[in-house]
Design a protein around this motif. Sequence first.
Motif, short mmCIF file in Angstrom:
data_model
loop_
_atom_site.label_atom_id
_atom_site.label_comp_id
_atom_site.label_asym_id
_atom_site.label_seq_id
_atom_site.Cartn_x
_atom_site.Cartn_y
_atom_site.Cartn_z
N SER A 28 12.58 -8.91 -7.05
CA SER A 28 13.69 -7.99 -7.26
C SER A 28 14.95 -8.45 -6.53
N THR A 29 15.88 -7.55 -6.39
CA THR A 29 17.16 -7.90 -5.79
C THR A 29 17.14 -7.79 -4.27
N GLU A 30 15.95 -7.69 -3.70
CA GLU A 30 15.82 -7.54 -2.25
C GLU A 30 16.61 -8.60 -1.48
N GLN A 31 17.52 -8.13 -0.66
CA GLN A 31 18.33 -9.03 0.14
C GLN A 31 17.60 -9.51 1.38
N THR A 32 16.62 -8.70 1.81
CA THR A 32 15.93 -8.97 3.06
C THR A 32 14.69 -9.83 2.87
N ALA A 33 14.58 -10.47 1.73
CA ALA A 33 13.36 -11.20 1.38
C ALA A 33 12.85 -12.09 2.50
N ALA A 34 13.75 -12.74 3.21
CA ALA A 34 13.32 -13.66 4.26
C ALA A 34 12.68 -12.93 5.43
N ALA A 35 13.17 -11.71 5.72
CA ALA A 35 12.70 -10.98 6.88
C ALA A 35 11.43 -10.17 6.59
N THR A 36 11.21 -9.77 5.35
CA THR A 36 10.05 -8.95 5.04
C THR A 36 8.81 -9.81 4.88
N PRO A 37 7.66 -9.22 5.19
CA PRO A 37 6.42 -9.99 5.05
C PRO A 37 6.18 -10.40 3.60
N GLN A 38 5.43 -11.47 3.43
CA GLN A 38 5.16 -11.98 2.10
C GLN A 38 4.24 -11.06 1.30
N ALA A 39 3.36 -10.35 2.00
CA ALA A 39 2.38 -9.52 1.32
C ALA A 39 3.05 -8.34 0.62
N ASP A 40 2.40 -7.87 -0.44
CA ASP A 40 2.93 -6.76 -1.24
C ASP A 40 2.29 -5.46 -0.77
N GLY A 41 3.03 -4.72 0.08
CA GLY A 41 2.51 -3.50 0.68
C GLY A 41 2.06 -2.46 -0.32
N LYS A 42 2.81 -2.31 -1.39
CA LYS A 42 2.48 -1.31 -2.39
C LYS A 42 1.15 -1.61 -3.07
N LYS A 43 0.98 -2.89 -3.38
CA LYS A 43 -0.26 -3.32 -4.03
C LYS A 43 -1.46 -3.08 -3.11
N ILE A 44 -1.28 -3.43 -1.84
CA ILE A 44 -2.35 -3.25 -0.87
C ILE A 44 -2.67 -1.77 -0.72
N TYR A 45 -1.62 -0.95 -0.65
CA TYR A 45 -1.81 0.49 -0.52
C TYR A 45 -2.65 1.04 -1.68
N LYS A 46 -2.29 0.62 -2.89
CA LYS A 46 -3.00 1.11 -4.07
C LYS A 46 -4.46 0.65 -4.06
N GLN A 47 -4.69 -0.50 -3.48
CA GLN A 47 -6.04 -1.05 -3.47
C GLN A 47 -6.91 -0.42 -2.39
N TYR A 48 -6.34 -0.18 -1.21
CA TYR A 48 -7.17 0.22 -0.07
C TYR A 48 -6.95 1.63 0.44
N CYS A 49 -5.83 2.23 0.16
CA CYS A 49 -5.49 3.47 0.85
C CYS A 49 -5.51 4.71 -0.02
N VAL A 50 -5.35 4.55 -1.33
CA VAL A 50 -5.24 5.72 -2.19
C VAL A 50 -6.50 6.58 -2.19
N THR A 51 -7.65 5.96 -1.95
CA THR A 51 -8.90 6.72 -1.98
C THR A 51 -8.86 7.89 -1.01
N CYS A 52 -8.19 7.75 0.10
CA CYS A 52 -8.10 8.84 1.07
C CYS A 52 -6.70 9.47 1.10
N HIS A 53 -5.68 8.65 1.06
CA HIS A 53 -4.33 9.19 1.22
C HIS A 53 -3.67 9.58 -0.10
N GLY A 54 -4.23 9.11 -1.21
CA GLY A 54 -3.64 9.44 -2.51
C GLY A 54 -2.45 8.56 -2.81
#
Length: 112
Positions: A28-54
């Motif tokens: 995307s147009t993220e300007q902070t690409a260099a500073a943010t971690p490489q991993a995709d937090g949203k994807k990880i959340y959907k994979q591991y966290c939704v079962t409890c947190h929704g």
Amino acid sequence: MKHTLIFLLIATFIYACGGSDSPEGTKSTEQTAAATPQADGKKIYKQYCVTCHGLYGDMGASGAFNLTTSELPLADRIVVITKGRGAMTPFENLLDADEIAAVAEYTLELKK
Ligand code: HEC
């Protein structure tokens, strides 16, 4: 003839290098690409966290904290996710530090 061949080799090489590090479109147009971690937090959340947190962080299964109202700072979230707390399972063996940081940052976005 020999020169043409060498030129072609070099051209192919440059082309191959240039092509490999430009994942067009999706980034995307993220300007902070260099500073943010490489991993995709949203994807990880959907994979591991939704079962409890929704999906929106407010499901509260197994007594999971409501992430939309949580005031916990990022550093503490990282600790909770890494080490677990109460009924929440630790993720230190499932995710690496980069992924934990990414998903912790994503949980901040769920806040309303
Ligand atoms: C097994 C169910 C479960 C899963 C899976 C789970 N959590 Fe939790 N989470 C909980 C529970 C339960 C708590 C409350 C812990 C307590 O009682 O101290 C909690 C608390 C938290 C907190 C602390 C909130 C606060 O305000 O103190 C954060 C942040 C959090 N979870 C993020 C995540 C993330 C990110 C994931 C995915 C990597 C995840 N959780 C996966 C159950 C879960």
